[in-house]
Design a protein around this motif. Structure first.
Motif, mmCIF file in Angstrom:
data_model
loop_
_atom_site.group_PDB
_atom_site.id
_atom_site.type_symbol
_atom_site.label_atom_id
_atom_site.label_comp_id
_atom_site.label_asym_id
_atom_site.label_seq_id
_atom_site.Cartn_x
_atom_site.Cartn_y
_atom_site.Cartn_z
ATOM 1 N N ILE A 78 49.320 -10.820 -23.765
ATOM 2 C CA ILE A 78 50.633 -11.431 -23.979
ATOM 3 C C ILE A 78 51.457 -11.083 -22.748
ATOM 4 O O ILE A 78 51.736 -9.909 -22.497
ATOM 5 N N LEU A 79 51.825 -12.083 -21.996
ATOM 6 C CA LEU A 79 52.330 -11.874 -20.636
ATOM 7 C C LEU A 79 53.708 -12.492 -20.442
ATOM 8 O O LEU A 79 53.885 -13.707 -20.585
ATOM 9 N N ASP A 80 54.691 -11.656 -20.110
ATOM 10 C CA ASP A 80 56.022 -12.157 -19.784
ATOM 11 C C ASP A 80 55.977 -12.829 -18.414
ATOM 12 O O ASP A 80 55.230 -12.418 -17.524
ATOM 13 N N LEU A 81 56.783 -13.865 -18.250
ATOM 14 C CA LEU A 81 56.786 -14.590 -16.987
ATOM 15 C C LEU A 81 57.489 -13.817 -15.878
ATOM 16 O O LEU A 81 56.981 -13.709 -14.755
ATOM 17 N N LEU A 82 58.658 -13.246 -16.180
ATOM 18 C CA LEU A 82 59.438 -12.533 -15.163
ATOM 19 C C LEU A 82 59.185 -11.034 -15.285
ATOM 20 O O LEU A 82 59.581 -10.403 -16.257
ATOM 21 N N LEU A 83 58.525 -10.465 -14.288
ATOM 22 C CA LEU A 83 58.159 -9.052 -14.303
ATOM 23 C C LEU A 83 58.459 -8.418 -12.956
ATOM 24 O O LEU A 83 58.377 -9.084 -11.914
ATOM 25 N N PRO A 84 58.790 -7.126 -12.939
ATOM 26 C CA PRO A 84 58.928 -6.428 -11.658
ATOM 27 C C PRO A 84 57.555 -6.201 -11.039
ATOM 28 O O PRO A 84 56.552 -6.103 -11.737
ATOM 29 N N GLY A 85 57.524 -6.139 -9.735
ATOM 30 C CA GLY A 85 56.270 -5.852 -9.038
ATOM 31 C C GLY A 85 55.448 -7.090 -8.764
ATOM 32 O O GLY A 85 55.139 -7.418 -7.618
ATOM 33 N N LYS A 86 55.089 -7.793 -9.825
ATOM 34 C CA LYS A 86 54.279 -9.006 -9.706
ATOM 35 C C LYS A 86 54.577 -9.878 -10.912
ATOM 36 O O LYS A 86 54.417 -9.445 -12.057
ATOM 37 N N ASP A 87 55.003 -11.105 -10.684
ATOM 38 C CA ASP A 87 55.407 -11.924 -11.826
ATOM 39 C C ASP A 87 54.201 -12.445 -12.606
ATOM 40 O O ASP A 87 53.055 -12.382 -12.139
ATOM 41 N N GLY A 88 54.477 -12.957 -13.807
ATOM 42 C CA GLY A 88 53.404 -13.386 -14.689
ATOM 43 C C GLY A 88 52.575 -14.523 -14.135
ATOM 44 O O GLY A 88 51.362 -14.598 -14.364
ATOM 45 N N ILE A 89 53.202 -15.433 -13.396
ATOM 46 C CA ILE A 89 52.476 -16.557 -12.803
ATOM 47 C C ILE A 89 51.420 -16.048 -11.824
ATOM 48 O O ILE A 89 50.247 -16.432 -11.890
ATOM 49 N N ALA A 90 51.821 -15.168 -10.914
ATOM 50 C CA ALA A 90 50.894 -14.636 -9.918
ATOM 51 C C ALA A 90 49.813 -13.787 -10.577
ATOM 52 O O ALA A 90 48.638 -13.848 -10.201
#
Length: 224
Positions: free
Chosen positions: A51-63
């Motif tokens: 379960i992956l949030d789209l906006l994340l610190p370090g590396k976003d969910g898309i990448a």
């Protein structure tokens, strides 16, 4: 089912993880995209769903999702985001996500999406597991023996599913713990033994030709 939850909002992450654990799922939580990427690279085989949030610190969910797919990681991904524009949903799905859920969402909808994603690989490869007169159907979450439905908790169902995929094979307590409990659980507790004993008692009561044998000092074996 073991789930990796990647969510950087601590309150939301705790809320989702607690609710999922109450439903019988094992949940590990990461709040940073880079840390999640490292864990997924090494331990992706341990997880049934991300379960992956789209906006994340370090590396976003898309990448994170795109790179995982490029490395051949096929673990289902359910993406969470506050962005509800069509182009955002398309971007999430195009990067390799299997489903997309917009915040805020009802927990019952999250559970429904998880169940749907959890059925996909099983339905493609092994719809029903059979050992002796015991049959386990992941799609309906039911185990039946001699025509009777076994009254299993979710954790007992997951244990039985794991055993039935390895009939006559000795399964260590560590294997069971690693597959069915999250990293934060206390490995020194007797949680595995307690759940296996409860499952064994129900098999004894409802199924004549299938049993769980204790292998002293090692673990357990499903016999039929």
């Amino acid at each position: 089912m073991r789930i990796l939850l990647v969510e950087d909002e601590p309150k939301l992450a705790r809320s989702i993880a607690r609710a999922l654990e109450e439903e019988g799922y094992a949940v590990d939580v990461e709040k940073d995209g880079l840390a999640a990427d490292r864990r997924l690279s090494v331990h992706h085989g341990d997880y049934d769903l991300v379960i992956l949030d789209l906006l994340l610190p370090g590396k976003d969910g898309i990448a994170l999702c795109r790179d995982a797919r490029e490395r051949g990681i096929v673990t289902p991904v359910l993406m969470l985001t506050a962005r509800d524009a069509v182009e955002d949903r398309v971007l999430g799905l195009d990067c390799g996500a299997d489903d997309y859920l917009v915040k805020p969402f009802a927990f019952v909808e999250l559970l429904s999406r998880i169940r749907a994603l959890g059925r996909r690989p099983r339905a493609a490869h092994a719809p029903v597991l059979r050992v002796g007169s015991l049959a386990l159907d992941p799609a309906t979450q039911e185990a039946r023996c001699d025509g009777h439905t076994l009254p299993l908790t979710l954790k007992e169902f997951r244990l039985l599913e794991y055993f039935m995929g390895r009939p006559h094979e000795v399964v260590s307590r560590q294997d069971l713990f690693d597959h069915l409990w999250d990293f934060a659980a206390n490995q020194l507790s007797r949680v595995v033994d307690v759940h296996v004993n409860n499952l064994r008692a129900k098999l004894i009561k409802h199924c004549d030709d299938v049993s769980i044998e204790t292998i002293r000092g090692i673990g357990y074996r499903l016999r039929f």
